[in-house]
Design a protein around this motif. Structure first.
Motif, PDB file in Angstrom:
ATOM      1  N   TYR A 340      13.859  -1.330  -4.765  1.00  0.00           N
ATOM      2  CA  TYR A 340      12.970  -1.383  -6.007  1.00  0.00           C
ATOM      3  C   TYR A 340      13.646  -1.967  -7.064  1.00  0.00           C
ATOM      4  O   TYR A 340      14.939  -1.753  -7.495  1.00  0.00           O
ATOM      5  CB  TYR A 340      12.670   0.137  -6.435  1.00  0.00           C
ATOM      6  CG  TYR A 340      12.046   0.856  -5.393  1.00  0.00           C
ATOM      7  CD1 TYR A 340      10.727   0.972  -5.324  1.00  0.00           C
ATOM      8  CD2 TYR A 340      12.632   1.597  -4.190  1.00  0.00           C
ATOM      9  CE1 TYR A 340       9.935   1.915  -4.529  1.00  0.00           C
ATOM     10  CE2 TYR A 340      11.970   2.417  -3.288  1.00  0.00           C
ATOM     11  CZ  TYR A 340      10.700   2.360  -3.236  1.00  0.00           C
ATOM     12  OH  TYR A 340      10.023   2.963  -2.270  1.00  0.00           O
ATOM     13  N   PRO A 341      12.872  -2.970  -7.670  1.00  0.00           N
ATOM     14  CA  PRO A 341      13.751  -3.816  -8.779  1.00  0.00           C
ATOM     15  C   PRO A 341      14.122  -2.731  -9.822  1.00  0.00           C
ATOM     16  O   PRO A 341      13.430  -1.430 -10.145  1.00  0.00           O
ATOM     17  CB  PRO A 341      12.358  -4.489  -9.317  1.00  0.00           C
ATOM     18  CG  PRO A 341      11.614  -4.665  -8.309  1.00  0.00           C
ATOM     19  CD  PRO A 341      11.746  -3.463  -7.512  1.00  0.00           C
ATOM     20  N   ALA A 342      14.916  -3.114 -10.881  1.00  0.00           N
ATOM     21  CA  ALA A 342      15.354  -2.369 -11.860  1.00  0.00           C
ATOM     22  C   ALA A 342      14.241  -1.992 -12.827  1.00  0.00           C
ATOM     23  O   ALA A 342      14.528  -0.814 -13.504  1.00  0.00           O
ATOM     24  CB  ALA A 342      16.569  -2.815 -12.467  1.00  0.00           C
ATOM     25  N   ASP A 343      13.273  -2.882 -12.955  1.00  0.00           N
ATOM     26  CA  ASP A 343      12.364  -2.533 -13.839  1.00  0.00           C
ATOM     27  C   ASP A 343      11.109  -1.857 -13.336  1.00  0.00           C
ATOM     28  O   ASP A 343      10.254  -1.843 -14.222  1.00  0.00           O
ATOM     29  CB  ASP A 343      12.107  -3.982 -14.695  1.00  0.00           C
ATOM     30  CG  ASP A 343      11.416  -4.834 -13.898  1.00  0.00           C
ATOM     31  OD1 ASP A 343      11.572  -4.696 -12.618  1.00  0.00           O
ATOM     32  OD2 ASP A 343      10.731  -5.821 -14.271  1.00  0.00           O
ATOM     33  N   MET A 369       4.493  -0.391 -10.096  1.00  0.00           N
ATOM     34  CA  MET A 369       5.125   1.076 -10.090  1.00  0.00           C
ATOM     35  C   MET A 369       5.775   1.405  -8.791  1.00  0.00           C
ATOM     36  O   MET A 369       6.722   2.125  -8.689  1.00  0.00           O
ATOM     37  CB  MET A 369       3.863   2.302 -10.239  1.00  0.00           C
ATOM     38  CG  MET A 369       4.669   3.495 -10.431  1.00  0.00           C
ATOM     39  SD  MET A 369       3.245   4.673 -11.166  1.00  0.00           S
ATOM     40  CE  MET A 369       2.286   4.694  -9.572  1.00  0.00           C
ATOM     41  N   LEU A 370       5.288   0.888  -7.602  1.00  0.00           N
ATOM     42  CA  LEU A 370       5.545   1.366  -6.448  1.00  0.00           C
ATOM     43  C   LEU A 370       6.018   0.147  -5.463  1.00  0.00           C
ATOM     44  O   LEU A 370       5.331  -0.985  -6.062  1.00  0.00           O
ATOM     45  CB  LEU A 370       4.610   2.145  -5.515  1.00  0.00           C
ATOM     46  CG  LEU A 370       4.599   3.476  -6.273  1.00  0.00           C
ATOM     47  CD1 LEU A 370       3.247   4.109  -5.659  1.00  0.00           C
ATOM     48  CD2 LEU A 370       5.625   4.459  -6.087  1.00  0.00           C
ATOM     49  N   PRO A 371       6.441   0.011  -4.530  1.00  0.00           N
ATOM     50  CA  PRO A 371       6.867  -1.213  -3.493  1.00  0.00           C
ATOM     51  C   PRO A 371       5.575  -1.775  -3.070  1.00  0.00           C
ATOM     52  O   PRO A 371       4.548  -0.820  -2.878  1.00  0.00           O
ATOM     53  CB  PRO A 371       7.837  -0.552  -2.430  1.00  0.00           C
ATOM     54  CG  PRO A 371       7.384   0.804  -2.430  1.00  0.00           C
ATOM     55  CD  PRO A 371       7.343   1.222  -3.786  1.00  0.00           C
ATOM     56  N   GLU A 372       5.377  -2.873  -2.521  1.00  0.00           N
ATOM     57  CA  GLU A 372       4.164  -3.483  -2.102  1.00  0.00           C
ATOM     58  C   GLU A 372       3.714  -2.810  -1.172  1.00  0.00           C
ATOM     59  O   GLU A 372       2.563  -2.943  -1.165  1.00  0.00           O
ATOM     60  CB  GLU A 372       4.480  -4.849  -1.767  1.00  0.00           C
ATOM     61  CG  GLU A 372       3.356  -5.865  -1.396  1.00  0.00           C
ATOM     62  CD  GLU A 372       3.676  -7.330  -1.103  1.00  0.00           C
ATOM     63  OE1 GLU A 372       3.018  -8.025  -0.335  1.00  0.00           O
ATOM     64  OE2 GLU A 372       5.082  -7.665  -1.177  1.00  0.00           O
ATOM     65  N   GLY A 373       4.202  -2.391  -0.268  1.00  0.00           N
ATOM     66  CA  GLY A 373       3.722  -1.775   0.914  1.00  0.00           C
ATOM     67  C   GLY A 373       2.896  -0.569   0.645  1.00  0.00           C
ATOM     68  O   GLY A 373       1.894  -0.155   1.152  1.00  0.00           O
ATOM     69  N   THR A 375       2.131   0.165  -2.432  1.00  0.00           N
ATOM     70  CA  THR A 375       0.632  -0.053  -3.347  1.00  0.00           C
ATOM     71  C   THR A 375      -0.477  -0.531  -2.563  1.00  0.00           C
ATOM     72  O   THR A 375      -1.403  -0.085  -2.702  1.00  0.00           O
ATOM     73  CB  THR A 375       1.140  -1.407  -4.093  1.00  0.00           C
ATOM     74  OG1 THR A 375       2.195  -0.747  -5.058  1.00  0.00           O
ATOM     75  CG2 THR A 375       0.058  -1.563  -5.116  1.00  0.00           C
ATOM     76  N   ALA A 376      -0.171  -1.291  -1.335  1.00  0.00           N
ATOM     77  CA  ALA A 376      -1.040  -1.542  -0.623  1.00  0.00           C
ATOM     78  C   ALA A 376      -1.880  -0.597   0.137  1.00  0.00           C
ATOM     79  O   ALA A 376      -3.260  -0.337   0.366  1.00  0.00           O
ATOM     80  CB  ALA A 376      -0.732  -2.810   0.573  1.00  0.00           C
ATOM     81  N   TRP A 377      -1.053   0.641   0.666  1.00  0.00           N
ATOM     82  CA  TRP A 377      -1.664   1.641   1.374  1.00  0.00           C
ATOM     83  C   TRP A 377      -2.568   2.347   0.228  1.00  0.00           C
ATOM     84  O   TRP A 377      -3.634   2.898   0.752  1.00  0.00           O
ATOM     85  CB  TRP A 377      -0.625   2.342   1.794  1.00  0.00           C
ATOM     86  CG  TRP A 377      -0.931   3.758   2.444  1.00  0.00           C
ATOM     87  CD1 TRP A 377      -1.167   3.930   3.734  1.00  0.00           C
ATOM     88  CD2 TRP A 377      -1.460   5.198   1.942  1.00  0.00           C
ATOM     89  NE1 TRP A 377      -1.791   5.117   3.975  1.00  0.00           N
ATOM     90  CE2 TRP A 377      -1.761   6.140   2.801  1.00  0.00           C
ATOM     91  CE3 TRP A 377      -1.405   5.556   0.673  1.00  0.00           C
ATOM     92  CZ2 TRP A 377      -2.199   7.400   2.557  1.00  0.00           C
ATOM     93  CZ3 TRP A 377      -1.611   6.856   0.251  1.00  0.00           C
ATOM     94  CH2 TRP A 377      -2.007   7.476   1.193  1.00  0.00           C
ATOM     95  N   LEU A 378      -2.146   2.499  -1.035  1.00  0.00           N
ATOM     96  CA  LEU A 378      -2.945   3.275  -1.972  1.00  0.00           C
ATOM     97  C   LEU A 378      -4.207   2.662  -2.257  1.00  0.00           C
ATOM     98  O   LEU A 378      -5.437   3.007  -2.533  1.00  0.00           O
ATOM     99  CB  LEU A 378      -2.106   3.297  -3.231  1.00  0.00           C
ATOM    100  CG  LEU A 378      -0.744   4.333  -3.431  1.00  0.00           C
ATOM    101  CD1 LEU A 378      -0.145   4.017  -4.663  1.00  0.00           C
ATOM    102  CD2 LEU A 378      -1.198   5.705  -3.099  1.00  0.00           C
ATOM    103  N   ALA A 379      -4.252   1.138  -2.046  1.00  0.00           N
ATOM    104  CA  ALA A 379      -5.651   0.369  -2.336  1.00  0.00           C
ATOM    105  C   ALA A 379      -6.544   0.568  -1.145  1.00  0.00           C
ATOM    106  O   ALA A 379      -7.488   0.915  -1.320  1.00  0.00           O
ATOM    107  CB  ALA A 379      -5.266  -1.125  -2.770  1.00  0.00           C
ATOM    108  N   ALA A 380      -5.838   0.472   0.030  1.00  0.00           N
ATOM    109  CA  ALA A 380      -6.685   0.582   1.118  1.00  0.00           C
ATOM    110  C   ALA A 380      -7.209   2.108   1.413  1.00  0.00           C
ATOM    111  O   ALA A 380      -8.252   2.061   1.999  1.00  0.00           O
ATOM    112  CB  ALA A 380      -5.800   0.178   2.417  1.00  0.00           C
TER     113      ALA A 380
END
Length: 686
Positions: A340-343, A369-373, A375-380
């Motif tokens: 996770y990036p620092a920001d 806010m969250l990692p790409e994987g 975030t993709a799960w939340l969208a799907a």
């Protein structure tokens, strides 16, 4: 009644009613608590807890509108009298029963608000009137009175036909749900129920209609504001001439009560789930299974491997150790590492140690806010809200739990966030113990592997060692091996087992190994004498410890000849395997356990023999041969047989074959070290 219930606030002597033939009760206080009941009251209405709010004490009362009359008397001071009023109550021995009472409600004298209720059972009279052929007008008059009483105070009142379909508008229903009469009529009312509740609620309602029994149920209603709240419905059939002619029901908002019950239930489940596991990964995964589906549709658990605070401005590495998803929804992989990036919102949440709560348009989560994987799960999954919950253990964030709600389910609210925090607070002590235990295991494991060095390279000999930890002891134990070359060229092989499977055992193992090394180097002695000196040293240096050990010394005894001197103290005997596969247990130098101190002050025996070309000497710990409920001799026989089959295999394959083919119990760690003398052809070639 006696005691503190015998007198009202204003001096009303209630004991005079104890034996009265009519039912007498006193409801007192601003929250309308049942303060007194006499004998006749309890006989007619059953035991009702004195001191409880009257609405709670009579939760089974179908005619909820009577409570409105009580409040009206308190407000206006005007008495109310009812004749032949129906009362439907639940009795444990006979179920719901309808009776008729004539009763009066009047304000009782005194300083505080109180109402005196006097009731007479007129059920037999009403039944006689009916049997005598009461007119239809009288029946309708009673029904109208009953319905009017309900409407006085009930939040929602409705009337249906015998098929369960509304026959007239319900102002309360429209006020709460916003559903008009056109939408409400027929079975349209079910569209105001939560989609997950509709099928079960309709099925239960139809069953009550078919059995003509009162209906009590809890479902979620969509309110005018668009959210869902829990309502308790109570409905009862209305009879004319013995036949059901319609149904009358009420709905009461019980959202706060439902939330209290859910909180208690989930905290109990959390305690039970963590009690069933010993590792932090398993505990956190079990809590995730409680969160889904009770609070969320999906959940992920991320462990911070180092269990330490991260400095500001540094990226964050987490290990995903568990996921959960509601049935029918896709599930993220349960394992994996993520940076996770620092920001990122995730990293900032961990650094601050406070939950991050976001509500958003369905399927459109924040990208940073969250990692790409995730975030993709939340969208799907069409998620509409997410909570990132840091789990602090002993002041340090040890894990992060991400929970999301999807679809048309009500988004996560602050009450849900608070409940999640309480669940992990509830699990804190169990998680703290598990993490501390895991830290201890890591220290012991590091110590253990640091001491188990590779055997030396000795010209003309081959030495191979193996160590395998037991899953049951989480890679922490007291098994050890050692091998080194003395200044005179002799090769030493040692193996042992310190009692226990914890950090103390690993420390004792390191102490024994170092003491034994010192004793061996100190003076050239037979192995038995060295083990006796080790036993004496333990009395002073490790007074509470015990251990087993097998010690071997291999050296040239003449040109092309090797001599083996060996001894064992409480340890399984060494095994000698010939190049032809014949195996022999070296049992001639068996001695008592180490750590007996003054309990054994005798000599420790040694034995010696010549090693033939191509033979293999094996030292091992008991984990290789012991199985619960089995005699040790059976395990030793298996070892001899398997070692004979592997005798011609290269020495690494010989050792690996023993670990692979012998049916060990898996409840103890094990170690072995083997020495092979090259056969004559190999020796000549070298």
């Amino acid at each position: 009644m006696g005691g503190d219930r015998a007198r009202g606030d204003g001096g009303l002597a209630l004991e005079v009613f104890d034996r009265a033939p009519v039912a007498v009760a006193l409801i007192a206080g601003p929250d309308h608590r049942l303060a007194y009941t006499n004998d006749a009251f309890r006989e007619m209405f059953g035991e009702r807890p004195v001191g409880q709010r009257v609405r709670e004490a009579f939760r089974d009362l179908v005619q909820r509108g009577y409570f409105g009359l009580l409040e009206r008397v308190l407000e206006t001071g005007e008495p109310v009298t009812l004749e032949e009023a129906p009362v439907s109550l639940f009795f444990p021995d006979r179920g719901y029963e309808e009776r008729f009472f004539s009763f009066s409600l009047s304000r009782a004298p005194g300083e505080g608000p109180a109402v005196l209720s006097v009731a007479v059972d007129v059920t037999d009279h009403v039944a006689a009137v009916r049997r005598a052929g009461a007119t239809a007008d009288e029946q309708r008059r009673v029904l109208r009175r009953f319905q009017s009483l309900i409407r006085v105070s009930a939040e929602i009142v409705w009337v249906t036909n015998t098929a369960g379909e509304p026959v007239e508008p319900s102002p309360g229903w429209e006020r709460v749900t916003g559903q008009t009469w056109e939408g409400f009529r027929g079975m349209g009312w079910t569209r105001a129920l939560h989609p997950d509740d509709r099928e079960a609620a309709v099925r239960s309602w139809k069953r009550a209609i078919s059995q003509a029994r009162p209906w009590r149920y809890v479902y979620r209603l969509r309110t005018v504001g668009g959210d869902y709240r829990h309502f308790e419905v109570n409905a009862a059939p209305v009879y004319e001439a013995g036949d059901v002619v319609e149904w009358v029901g009420t709905c009461a908002d019980i959202e706060q009560r439902w939330r209290r019950d859910r909180r208690r239930r989930l905290l109990d489940r959390t305690a039970a789930a963590t009690a069933e596991h010993t590792g932090p990964r398993e505990m956190l995964g079990a809590v995730a299974d409680v969160i889904v589906p009770a609070l969320a549709d999906g959940c992920g658990v991320h462990l911070l491997p180092d269990y330490v605070d991260r400095p500001d401005g540094a990226p964050l590495l987490t290990e995903r150790v568990a996921t959960a998803a509601r049935e029918g929804m896709p599930r993220q992989p349960p394992f994996g590492q993520e940076w996770y990036p620092a920001d990122s919102g995730f990293t900032r949440t961990v650094q601050r140690g406070r939950p991050l709560h976001h509500t958003f348009a369905p399927g459109r989560p924040p990208a940073d806010m969250l990692p790409e994987g995730t975030t993709a799960w939340l969208a799907a999954s069409n998620a509409n809200s997410v909570v990132v919950m840091p789990v602090a253990v002993d002041g340090t964030v040890a894990a992060v739990v991400t929970a999301a709600v999807c679809g048309d389910r009500q988004p996560l609210g602050q009450d849900d966030v608070d409940l999640m925090r309480q669940m992990f607070d509830h699990a804190h002590d169990a998680l703290s113990s598990a993490i501390e235990y895991q830290r201890t295991q890591r220290v012991a494991l590091a110590l253990q592997h640091g001491l188990l060095a590779e055997p030396p390279v000795v010209p003309g000999l081959e030495i191979v060692a193996r160590y395998r930890a037991s899953p049951a002891t989480a890679e922490v134990g007291g098994d050890w091996y050692d091998s080194f070359v003395l200044p005179d060229g002799a090769v030493v092989l040692a193996i042992g087992d310190a009692t226990g499977h914890d950090l103390a055992a690993a420390v004792a193992m390191s102490q024994l190994r170092n003491i034994l090394r010192a004793l061996i180097v100190d003076r050239p002695e037979p192995p038995g004498r060295i083990l006796r000196r080790l036993n004496i040293a333990m009395e002073t240096l490790i007074p509470d410890g015990s251990a087993t050990c097998a010690l071997a010394r291999v050296q040239e005894s003449g040109p092309g000849e090797l001599r083996l001197d060996y001894a064992a103290a409480g340890h399984p005997p060494p095994l000698l395997v010939g190049p032809d596969g014949r195996s022999r247990l070296l049992e001639e130098a068996s001695n008592p356990l180490l750590g007996l101190g003054l309990l054994y002050d005798g000599p420790y025996d040694s034995a010696a023999l010549n090693l033939m070309p191509g033979c293999t000497l094996l030292l091992y710990t008991d984990g290789l041969v012991e199985r619960p409920g089995e005699n040790l001799s059976a395990g030793l026989d298996r070892l001899c047989h398997e070692a004979g089959l592997l005798a011609r295999r290269p020495l690494p394959a010989f050792c690996d074959g023993l670990l692979t083919h012998l049916p060990t119990a898996g409840i103890d760690d094990l170690a072995l070290i083997a020495l092979r003398v090259p056969d004559a052809e190999v020796a000549a070639g070298s």
